[in-house]
Design an enzyme around this catalytic site. Sequence first.
Site, PDB file in Angstrom:
ATOM      1  N   GLY A 196       0.837  -1.212   0.000  1.00 58.43           N
ATOM      2  CA  GLY A 196       0.000   0.000   0.000  1.00 58.43           C
ATOM      3  C   GLY A 196       0.861   1.247   0.000  1.00 58.43           C
ATOM      4  N   GLY A 231      -0.377   4.799  -0.980  1.00 56.13           N
ATOM      5  CA  GLY A 231      -1.511   5.380  -0.259  1.00 56.13           C
ATOM      6  C   GLY A 231      -1.108   6.536   0.637  1.00 56.13           C
ATOM      7  N   GLN A 232      -2.090   7.024   1.402  1.00 54.00           N
ATOM      8  CA  GLN A 232      -1.883   8.224   2.230  1.00 54.00           C
ATOM      9  C   GLN A 232      -0.776   8.009   3.272  1.00 54.00           C
ATOM     10  OE1 GLN A 232      -4.902   9.059   5.090  1.00 54.00           O
ATOM     11  NE2 GLN A 232      -4.290  11.182   5.394  1.00 54.00           N
ATOM     12  N   ASP A 265       2.590  -1.677  -4.486  1.00 53.83           N
ATOM     13  CA  ASP A 265       1.200  -1.210  -4.545  1.00 53.83           C
ATOM     14  C   ASP A 265       0.641  -1.655  -5.885  1.00 53.83           C
ATOM     15  OD1 ASP A 265      -1.217   0.527  -4.534  1.00 53.83           O
ATOM     16  OD2 ASP A 265      -0.214   1.504  -2.862  1.00 53.83           O
ATOM     17  N   ILE A 266      -0.694  -1.475  -6.057  1.00 53.89           N
ATOM     18  CA  ILE A 266      -1.256  -1.777  -7.381  1.00 53.89           C
ATOM     19  C   ILE A 266      -1.041  -0.603  -8.337  1.00 53.89           C
ATOM     20  CG2 ILE A 266      -2.976  -3.518  -6.744  1.00 53.89           C
ATOM     21  CD1 ILE A 266      -5.039  -1.255  -6.593  1.00 53.89           C
ATOM     22  N   ARG A 267      -0.761   0.586  -7.785  1.00 53.76           N
ATOM     23  CA  ARG A 267      -0.435   1.715  -8.672  1.00 53.76           C
ATOM     24  C   ARG A 267       0.891   2.320  -8.244  1.00 53.76           C
ATOM     25  NH1 ARG A 267      -3.062   6.048  -5.304  1.00 53.76           N
ATOM     26  NH2 ARG A 267      -3.761   4.685  -3.661  1.00 53.76           N
ATOM     27  N   ASP A 315      -0.289  -6.846  -6.038  1.00 49.34           N
ATOM     28  CA  ASP A 315      -1.633  -6.836  -5.472  1.00 49.34           C
ATOM     29  C   ASP A 315      -1.618  -7.838  -4.322  1.00 49.34           C
ATOM     30  OD1 ASP A 315      -4.326  -7.246  -4.912  1.00 49.34           O
ATOM     31  OD2 ASP A 315      -4.925  -6.999  -7.006  1.00 49.34           O
ATOM     32  N   TYR A 341     -15.048  -2.545   6.797  1.00 48.16           N
ATOM     33  CA  TYR A 341     -13.702  -2.082   7.157  1.00 48.16           C
ATOM     34  C   TYR A 341     -13.360  -2.523   8.586  1.00 48.16           C
ATOM     35  CZ  TYR A 341     -10.072   1.490   8.138  1.00 48.16           C
ATOM     36  OH  TYR A 341      -8.933   2.156   8.475  1.00 48.16           O
ATOM     37  N   LYS A 351     -10.551  -5.287   9.663  1.00 52.97           N
ATOM     38  CA  LYS A 351      -9.360  -4.823  10.389  1.00 52.97           C
ATOM     39  C   LYS A 351      -9.285  -5.465  11.781  1.00 52.97           C
ATOM     40  CE  LYS A 351      -6.646  -2.238   8.968  1.00 52.97           C
ATOM     41  NZ  LYS A 351      -5.416  -2.595   8.204  1.00 52.97           N
TER      42      LYS A 351
HETATM   43  N1  SER Z   1      -9.399   7.248   8.651  1.00 55.23           N
HETATM   44  C1  SER Z   1     -10.133   6.004   8.668  1.00 55.23           C
HETATM   45  C2  SER Z   1     -11.443   6.159   8.025  1.00 55.23           C
HETATM   46  O1  SER Z   1     -12.027   7.203   8.153  1.00 55.23           O
HETATM   47  C3  SER Z   1     -10.309   5.530  10.079  1.00 55.23           C
HETATM   48  O2  SER Z   1      -9.239   4.757  10.436  1.00 55.23           O
HETATM   49  O3  SER Z   1     -11.920   5.244   7.446  1.00 55.23           O
END
Ligand code: SER
Length: 312
Positions: free
Chosen positions: A7, A10-11, A33-35, A48, A138, A142
């Site tokens: 990942g 990502g952010q 990452d995938i991108r 992936d 999610y 997780k």
């Molecule tokens: N930042 C995340 C979300 O909003 C929470 O871990 O999904």
Amino acid sequence: MKILVTGASGQVGSELVTALARKYGRDSVLACDIRRMPDSDIQFEEADVRDRDGLGKIIRDNGVQKIFHLAALLSASGEKNPTLAFDVNLLGTWNVLTTARDQGVKQVIIPSTIGVFGPDTPKKNVPPTTIVRPRTMYGITKYAAELLGDYFSSKFSLDCRGLRFPGLISYLSPPGGGTTDYSIEMIVAAAHQEPYECFLREDTRLPMMYMQDAISSLIDLSEADSSRLTRRTDYHVSSFSFTPKELEEELHRHFPSFRVTYRPDFRQEIADQWPESLDYSAASADWGFKPRFDFRHMVSDMISHLARPKVI
Ligand code: SER
């Protein structure tokens, strides 16, 4: 030592990769990452996490010894596409853990989230041991990933560690598909002198943290002396809590004409299930967690990086 970051585009990943390269040297870091990551000279492999064989080849070919497993869909994206969230978040974690075990990887760090909490969780100063029972895909995936990390630690002596992040605020890489993203969007709008329509109610209080502190916490947890760890995959970290209205008011101090309107959407129901604040004393006691940025400092630092110069 070769460190793999999944990942990585990502952010969190994009900033973690830079911090790891600064700390351990560029050759120690392998991003996947995938991108592709924009403008980076760090070694990159397209991968992936749903593809166990592909992942296994990357880990084997590069002699990976440590993995920061960040690839995941966030809360709002997960509700829009639960099957994809299940595959990426849960099967992806299974693939990372089984491959790490089979190939003798030394350590796997898996960040978790306030998304693991549900409507029965207490609201204030919540410790790691509390009622969880998430109701979003999610959160479910997780939380299961935390339990898998515990399982692989005790059953196979794979050193798995993790922490539950609150909403993360950053200016370098945009967030993608989270419920706490409103905070970044609002600061960006103010700094660009544009109005903002907020998708959460103005009184929705959530725990948050600035990205610099989040990145340090990941690296500090990874380096912590294992004999001092009283928890494995569910350390709490957080810096401050605020509501959209409080953020709007803080932004007014910098941009008096900034305007926010409130139109809650499906993300309000997600936010309503999460606590307002976290008890992070275990992280402080076991590995010295201490956030550097308070709310005001975070807002002014964000603005200093985002504000466009005024045209006179
Ligand atoms: N930042 C995340 C979300 O909003 C929470 O871990 O999904």
